[in-house]
Design a protein around this motif. Structure first.
Motif, PDB file in Angstrom:
ATOM      1  N   LEU A  28       0.836  -1.198   0.000  1.00  0.00           N
ATOM      2  CA  LEU A  28       0.000   0.000   0.000  1.00  0.00           C
ATOM      3  C   LEU A  28       0.875   1.254   0.000  1.00  0.00           C
ATOM      4  CD1 LEU A  28      -2.734   1.402   0.227  1.00  0.00           C
ATOM      5  CD2 LEU A  28      -2.623   1.072   2.691  1.00  0.00           C
ATOM      6  N   ASN A  29       1.932   1.261   0.844  1.00  0.00           N
ATOM      7  CA  ASN A  29       2.815   2.427   0.915  1.00  0.00           C
ATOM      8  C   ASN A  29       3.519   2.675  -0.418  1.00  0.00           C
ATOM      9  OD1 ASN A  29       2.116   2.869   3.545  1.00  0.00           O
ATOM     10  ND2 ASN A  29       3.902   1.832   4.423  1.00  0.00           N
ATOM     11  N   VAL A  47       3.030   6.247  -2.346  1.00  0.00           N
ATOM     12  CA  VAL A  47       4.167   7.140  -2.626  1.00  0.00           C
ATOM     13  C   VAL A  47       4.365   7.295  -4.137  1.00  0.00           C
ATOM     14  CG1 VAL A  47       6.677   7.394  -2.407  1.00  0.00           C
ATOM     15  CG2 VAL A  47       5.301   6.717  -0.417  1.00  0.00           C
ATOM     16  N   LEU A  48       4.276   6.195  -4.877  1.00  0.00           N
ATOM     17  CA  LEU A  48       4.448   6.298  -6.328  1.00  0.00           C
ATOM     18  C   LEU A  48       3.334   7.143  -6.946  1.00  0.00           C
ATOM     19  CD1 LEU A  48       6.164   5.492  -8.747  1.00  0.00           C
ATOM     20  CD2 LEU A  48       4.726   3.456  -9.009  1.00  0.00           C
ATOM     21  N   ASP A  50       8.820  16.191   1.351  1.00  0.00           N
ATOM     22  CA  ASP A  50       7.487  16.571   0.844  1.00  0.00           C
ATOM     23  C   ASP A  50       6.535  15.385   0.914  1.00  0.00           C
ATOM     24  OD1 ASP A  50       8.490  19.072   0.108  1.00  0.00           O
ATOM     25  OD2 ASP A  50       8.943  18.444  -1.949  1.00  0.00           O
ATOM     26  N   LEU A  51       7.057  14.225   0.502  1.00  0.00           N
ATOM     27  CA  LEU A  51       6.209  13.024   0.467  1.00  0.00           C
ATOM     28  C   LEU A  51       5.770  12.621   1.870  1.00  0.00           C
ATOM     29  CD1 LEU A  51       8.205  11.068  -2.246  1.00  0.00           C
ATOM     30  CD2 LEU A  51       5.849  11.899  -2.474  1.00  0.00           C
ATOM     31  N   ALA A  52       6.683  12.743   2.831  1.00  0.00           N
ATOM     32  CA  ALA A  52       6.324  12.413   4.210  1.00  0.00           C
ATOM     33  C   ALA A  52       5.223  13.350   4.696  1.00  0.00           C
ATOM     34  CB  ALA A  52       7.553  12.496   5.108  1.00  0.00           C
ATOM     35  N   VAL A 110      11.007   4.784  -1.070  1.00  0.00           N
ATOM     36  CA  VAL A 110      11.646   5.414  -2.235  1.00  0.00           C
ATOM     37  C   VAL A 110      12.841   4.578  -2.700  1.00  0.00           C
ATOM     38  CG1 VAL A 110      13.012   7.427  -2.950  1.00  0.00           C
ATOM     39  CG2 VAL A 110      10.804   7.757  -1.806  1.00  0.00           C
ATOM     40  N   GLU A 111      13.601   4.029  -1.759  1.00  0.00           N
ATOM     41  CA  GLU A 111      14.735   3.184  -2.172  1.00  0.00           C
ATOM     42  C   GLU A 111      14.243   1.989  -2.985  1.00  0.00           C
ATOM     43  OE1 GLU A 111      16.972   5.793  -1.482  1.00  0.00           O
ATOM     44  OE2 GLU A 111      17.935   3.969  -2.267  1.00  0.00           O
ATOM     45  N   ASP A 112      13.147   1.377  -2.538  1.00  0.00           N
ATOM     46  CA  ASP A 112      12.583   0.244  -3.295  1.00  0.00           C
ATOM     47  C   ASP A 112      12.161   0.681  -4.694  1.00  0.00           C
ATOM     48  OD1 ASP A 112      12.983  -1.445  -1.196  1.00  0.00           O
ATOM     49  OD2 ASP A 112      10.878  -1.491  -0.533  1.00  0.00           O
TER      50      ASP A 112
END
Ligand SMILES: [Zn+2]
Length: 412
Positions: free
Chosen positions: A19-20, A24-25, A39-41, A55-57
């Motif tokens: 879900l995360n 995020v995407l 910003d995303l947080a 984001v790393e994934d």
């Protein structure tokens, strides 16, 4: 079809991590300026640490990349914005139409990275032979995508006809196709069989539906509700309501070409009489303009008509006025029914919009009850004649953005 509502509905039984990833995407895809991790947080309510891990994934899976930082005055390292990757998964769009085949590749950010059109009258060919030619285009598209570092994650095929849930073309009257099992005929062809979880290898859909989706995602200017009309030899419509395609109960909505505009008029290939197609389809316009179809390569029909109209040819101008009037009668019926304020002229209608628009507007103002105080915008499609094949490819990448976990599992 299962009922879903919003992003959570689309997630099915996904884990929190899945879900995360999708949240995020989705934010990165929708952002007007490349957002930073901070910003995303702030936007998602996730912790900075969670956002960084997600984001790393996404970066490792070639879905996201860091934008070049904008130079700025003063001290301190600027936060790097995140953008959709231009060298990750891509969608393959394919189109079979009456007088051409097309293939295109669209990357995650919606950029067209490959586009081929093969002009030929497909009516004399069997469906199997037409699809064999299409596979050749798909193979070339895949090679070109690979040369640009892209990986095809699925394909969508646009056809000018009614398609059932299994991808069988039940009826494409202008191609002469009936009950054609497209997925079975295409089975075994590599670009169309490589599966990514969550992205079917091949989806077959009506061209007018895919063109409307293409228009919806072509830019921020698209309204949430509109009618997109694809005018070729046949005429199809995609109905977008509140940002989603309205497919109808069985997926067969939008057959505007068979709305009768003269109930006792010319016979139509569908078996009815007086259908819009017989007055505003490409063949009807060419015939009215005195241009027998045989005199003109199919790909140039709309361009040629536009040139003649531009040059002031009375025959072409009269033919376009007559077609626009018939189109306006049908469009007015749809606007009365659905209360839409935007009508987009796509396919072969896009280059003819300057001449079709005035008679369409005239019929709307004559026939739509609310026209006097609630004007209807009629405009050419942003994607022009390529909307169906670009929309097809875009539908593949939007599935990846909505559910990135399947792609990431494959990439790992
Ligand atoms: Zn008809």
């Amino acid at each position: 079809m299962t009922t879903t509502s919003g992003p959570v509905g689309a997630v099915r039984q996904g884990s929190l991590r899945e879900l995360n990833l999708a949240v995020v995407l989705g934010r990165i895809a929708a952002a007007e300026r490349p957002p930073s991790r901070a910003d995303l947080a702030a936007e998602t309510g996730l912790t900075r640490a969670t956002v960084s891990a997600v984001v790393e994934d996404l970066i490792t899976g070639r879905l996201v990349t860091e934008a070049e930082p904008a130079p700025r005055a003063g001290a301190g390292r600027p936060a790097r914005g995140l953008v959709l990757a231009g060298d990750g998964p891509a969608g393959l769009g394919l189109e079979v139409n009456v007088d051409y085949l097309a293939a295109c590749v669209v990357d995650l950010a919606g950029r067209v990275r490959h586009h081929t059109v093969h002009r030929a009258d497909l009516r004399p060919l069997s469906p199997a032979d037409a699809l064999t030619r299409l596979v050749a285009l798909a193979v070339r598209a895949r090679a070109d995508a690979a040369a640009q570092g892209l990986t095809l994650a699925g394909a969508a095929l646009a056809v000018p006809g009614l398609v059932d849930d299994a991808g069988t073309v039940r009826l494409a009257p202008n191609l002469g196709w009936r009950d054609v099992p497209v997925p079975a005929l295409l089975a075994g062809h590599a670009p169309l069989t490589e599966r990514v979880d969550g992205v079917p290898p091949l989806v077959v859909d009506n061209e007018a539906n895919l063109a409307a989706l293409g228009e919806l995602h072509a830019g921020p200017a698209a309204p949430a509700s509109f009618l997109h009309i694809t005018g070729e030899v046949g005429i199809g419509a995609g109905i977008v309501l509140d940002g989603a395609l309205f497919r109808g109960t069985r997926g067969w909505s939008g057959e505007i070409g068979h709305i009768p505009v003269r109930p006792e008029g010319r016979p139509c290939r569908c078996g009815g009489r007086g259908c819009l197609e017989r007055y505003a389809g490409q063949e009807a316009i060419l015939a009215a303009a005195g241009l027998a179809e045989a005199d003109l390569p199919a790909d140039t029909a709309a361009t040629r008509l536009a040139e003649l109209a531009e040059a002031g040819s009375t025959a072409a101008l009269d033919a376009l006025h007559e077609a626009g009037t018939a189109l306006g009668v049908a469009v007015a019926a749809v606007v009365n029914l659905l209360d839409l304020d935007t009508v987009v002229l796509g396919g072969g209608y896009a280059p003819l919009a300057p001449w079709l628009r005035p008679p369409v507007l005239a019929e709307i103002s004559r026939r739509v009850l609310t026209a006097a105080w609630s004007p209807v915008t009629v405009r050419p499609a942003a994607l022009g004649a390529d909307a169906a094949v670009v929309g097809a490819a875009g539908s593949v990448v939007r599935r990846i953005i909505a559910w990135p976990s399947g792609w990431l599992a494959r990439a790992a």
